[in-house]
Design an enzyme around this catalytic site. Structure first.
Site, PDB file in Angstrom:
ATOM      1  N   THR A  15       0.827  -1.220   0.000  1.00 32.48           N
ATOM      2  CA  THR A  15       0.000   0.000   0.000  1.00 32.48           C
ATOM      3  C   THR A  15       0.851   1.256   0.000  1.00 32.48           C
ATOM      4  O   THR A  15       0.506   2.259  -0.629  1.00 32.48           O
ATOM      5  CB  THR A  15      -0.910  -0.013   1.258  1.00 32.48           C
ATOM      6  OG1 THR A  15      -1.800  -1.111   1.142  1.00 32.48           O
ATOM      7  CG2 THR A  15      -1.703   1.267   1.398  1.00 32.48           C
ATOM      8  N   ASP A  59       2.203  -6.557  -4.199  1.00 35.02           N
ATOM      9  CA  ASP A  59       1.370  -6.609  -2.997  1.00 35.02           C
ATOM     10  C   ASP A  59       1.966  -7.715  -2.132  1.00 35.02           C
ATOM     11  O   ASP A  59       2.321  -8.786  -2.648  1.00 35.02           O
ATOM     12  CB  ASP A  59      -0.065  -6.972  -3.404  1.00 35.02           C
ATOM     13  CG  ASP A  59      -1.031  -6.871  -2.228  1.00 35.02           C
ATOM     14  OD1 ASP A  59      -1.913  -6.002  -2.265  1.00 35.02           O
ATOM     15  OD2 ASP A  59      -0.900  -7.686  -1.286  1.00 35.02           O
ATOM     16  N   SER A  60       2.063  -7.484  -0.840  1.00 36.53           N
ATOM     17  CA  SER A  60       2.791  -8.473  -0.026  1.00 36.53           C
ATOM     18  C   SER A  60       2.037  -9.792   0.126  1.00 36.53           C
ATOM     19  O   SER A  60       2.592 -10.762   0.634  1.00 36.53           O
ATOM     20  CB  SER A  60       3.184  -7.898   1.328  1.00 36.53           C
ATOM     21  OG  SER A  60       2.093  -7.854   2.204  1.00 36.53           O
ATOM     22  N   THR A  91       1.944  -4.353   4.287  1.00 37.09           N
ATOM     23  CA  THR A  91       1.800  -4.709   5.702  1.00 37.09           C
ATOM     24  C   THR A  91       1.306  -6.145   5.911  1.00 37.09           C
ATOM     25  O   THR A  91       1.585  -6.748   6.952  1.00 37.09           O
ATOM     26  CB  THR A  91       0.810  -3.758   6.417  1.00 37.09           C
ATOM     27  OG1 THR A  91      -0.463  -3.844   5.781  1.00 37.09           O
ATOM     28  CG2 THR A  91       1.322  -2.338   6.405  1.00 37.09           C
ATOM     29  N   ASP A  92       0.591  -6.691   4.922  1.00 33.88           N
ATOM     30  CA  ASP A  92      -0.092  -7.972   5.160  1.00 33.88           C
ATOM     31  C   ASP A  92       0.851  -9.093   5.583  1.00 33.88           C
ATOM     32  O   ASP A  92       0.519  -9.887   6.467  1.00 33.88           O
ATOM     33  CB  ASP A  92      -0.874  -8.405   3.911  1.00 33.88           C
ATOM     34  CG  ASP A  92      -2.103  -7.526   3.682  1.00 33.88           C
ATOM     35  OD1 ASP A  92      -2.501  -6.803   4.626  1.00 33.88           O
ATOM     36  OD2 ASP A  92      -2.661  -7.562   2.573  1.00 33.88           O
ATOM     37  N   THR A 168       3.541  -9.046  14.846  1.00 31.64           N
ATOM     38  CA  THR A 168       2.334  -9.597  14.231  1.00 31.64           C
ATOM     39  C   THR A 168       1.506  -8.416  13.732  1.00 31.64           C
ATOM     40  O   THR A 168       1.425  -7.399  14.410  1.00 31.64           O
ATOM     41  CB  THR A 168       1.529 -10.374  15.298  1.00 31.64           C
ATOM     42  OG1 THR A 168       2.277 -11.533  15.658  1.00 31.64           O
ATOM     43  CG2 THR A 168       0.173 -10.801  14.803  1.00 31.64           C
ATOM     44  N   GLN A 280      -2.608 -20.204  20.356  1.00 26.98           N
ATOM     45  CA  GLN A 280      -3.504 -19.310  19.617  1.00 26.98           C
ATOM     46  C   GLN A 280      -3.625 -17.961  20.334  1.00 26.98           C
ATOM     47  O   GLN A 280      -4.138 -17.006  19.764  1.00 26.98           O
ATOM     48  CB  GLN A 280      -4.890 -19.955  19.470  1.00 26.98           C
ATOM     49  CG  GLN A 280      -4.851 -21.174  18.578  1.00 26.98           C
ATOM     50  CD  GLN A 280      -6.210 -21.841  18.409  1.00 26.98           C
ATOM     51  OE1 GLN A 280      -7.256 -21.237  18.592  1.00 26.98           O
ATOM     52  NE2 GLN A 280      -6.190 -23.107  18.045  1.00 26.98           N
ATOM     53  N   CYS A 281      -3.181 -17.904  21.602  1.00 30.15           N
ATOM     54  CA  CYS A 281      -3.203 -16.624  22.328  1.00 30.15           C
ATOM     55  C   CYS A 281      -2.071 -15.743  21.807  1.00 30.15           C
ATOM     56  O   CYS A 281      -1.019 -16.240  21.424  1.00 30.15           O
ATOM     57  CB  CYS A 281      -2.985 -16.840  23.821  1.00 30.15           C
ATOM     58  SG  CYS A 281      -4.240 -17.845  24.586  1.00 30.15           S
TER      59      CYS A 281
END
Ligand code: ASP
Length: 349
Positions: A15, A59-60, A91-92, A168, A280-281
């Site tokens: 972007t 695009d990433s 950013t993705d 993340t 998953q946390c």
């Protein structure tokens, strides 16, 4: 900063490299020249900036391991001529790229700062300019002895500098799109940029930079959910050529106690597949053996991924599998910190 300091800006896409077409209002990629025309401030910085652009910029979401090799090679090829590097990236998947590149660049002694933006460079309210200017300043920052303050692979986003392999992407909407949940920030930008060099990795000055771009993407991510079916797990673990699995378990590393689940995992590790357990946390660490529900995982030969992010666990597995045929060596190295990507908790049962 003084005039001698030089930073290489590596434009890869995302972007940040887009602008609004005045005729249609649609977002379209800008070329290198047009991008730089939105950043006239670069000339005012007391840093010598050079740019190199990927062709095409992407695009990433289209990033794959060959892209990481290209980033690592670009840094290697220009390493001796620059004091720091800024990688402009979508950013993705930026957290994946920052993680992968952190494993590829060995004996790093200079800053490599990834950044991007939520709004295109060519939009009035864009966060791009602030991110780029800060990233450049950080890539050029040195102490009184001329040593770089943060000589590692990082991500700068909206006020914070984070260790790249701890990040993340957490928001599609907020300017504060990235977070390092399990490791403190390395710098904070306000009126001044405040650095925390004591938290950074030491510069590897003893040996010259080298790149290790070996990678094997025969990996998968198995995300648990209540009600997951045996056939689904079996199908995922029986993919031809599979060598590594990132298991996204519940809470502190827990999983169903069903016999079939244990058997599937055990059969996979017996075949030499390396299975790494992450939570998953977003915050905290896997603690295998804390609950009964993770004892079976231990018995099945599943490794703790401690507090690794998904992005790091995946790219670290690819890196190690690319370098070692012996799964025992991969298992051993997976349980060590290569470049600050994991906090190993030795005392956990
Ligand atoms: N899809 C874009 C990319 O990752 C999103 C962004 O850059 O923010 O390339």
């Amino acid at each position: 900063m003084n005039n001698e300091i030089s930073v290489l800006l590596i434009l890869t896409g995302g972007t940040i490299s887009m602008g609004e077409d005045p005729a249609t209002g649609a977002l379209t990629p800008l070329g290198k020249e047009q991008m730089l025309s939105y950043l006239p401030e670069l000339d005012q910085l007391p840093v010598k900036i050079s740019t190199v652009s990927f062709d095409p910029m992407i695009d990433s979401s289209d990033v794959d391991p060959s892209f990481w090799v290209k980033v690592a090679e670009t840094i290697r090829d220009h390493y001796d001529r620059f004091d720091g590097f800024v990688v402009l990236h979508g950013t993705d998947t930026m957290a994946y790229s920052a993680s992968a590149v952190s494993f590829m660049l060995q004996n790093l002694s200079k800053p490599v700062v990834f950044t991007g933006s939520q709004l295109p460079l060519g939009m009035l309210r864009s966060d791009a300019k602030e991110n780029v200017m800060n990233a450049i300043e950080i890539a050029a920052a040195q102490d009184d002895n001329g040593k770089p303050l943060i000589p590692e692979v990082t991500v700068f986003f909206e006020s914070y500098l984070m260790r790249g392999n701890r990040t993340t992407k957490r928001s599609t909407d907020n300017f504060s799109a990235f977070k390092s949940y399990n490791y403190p920030n390395l710098a904070k930008s306000g009126v001044h940029i405040k650095y925390f060099p004591m938290l950074a990795l030491p510069a590897h000055n003893a040996a010259p930079l080298s790149i290790n771009t070996q990678s094997d993407n025969n990996v998968t991510v198995l995300t648990l959910f209540p009600g997951i079916r045996e056939e689904v797990v079996a199908a995922q673990l029986s993919v031809k050529g599979l060598r590594g699995v990132v298991l996204k378990s519940f809470g502190a590393g827990n999983a169903p106690q069903a016999e079939w689940f244990y058997k599937q995992l055990k059969a996979a590790t017996d075949r030499g597949i390396v299975i790494v357990n992450i939570s998953q946390c977003l915050t905290g660490s896997v603690e295998m053996g804390r609950y009964e529900t993770s004892l079976n995982l231990q018995k099945a030969g599943v490794l703790s991924g401690y507090d690794m992010t998904l992005e790091t666990a995946v790219t670290k597995l690819m890196h190690l599998l690319g370098n070692y045929d012996d799964s025992n060596i991969v298992r051993q190295k997976m349980s060590e910190s290569i470049c600050g990507e994991v906090s190993i908790q030795k005392n956990v049962k």
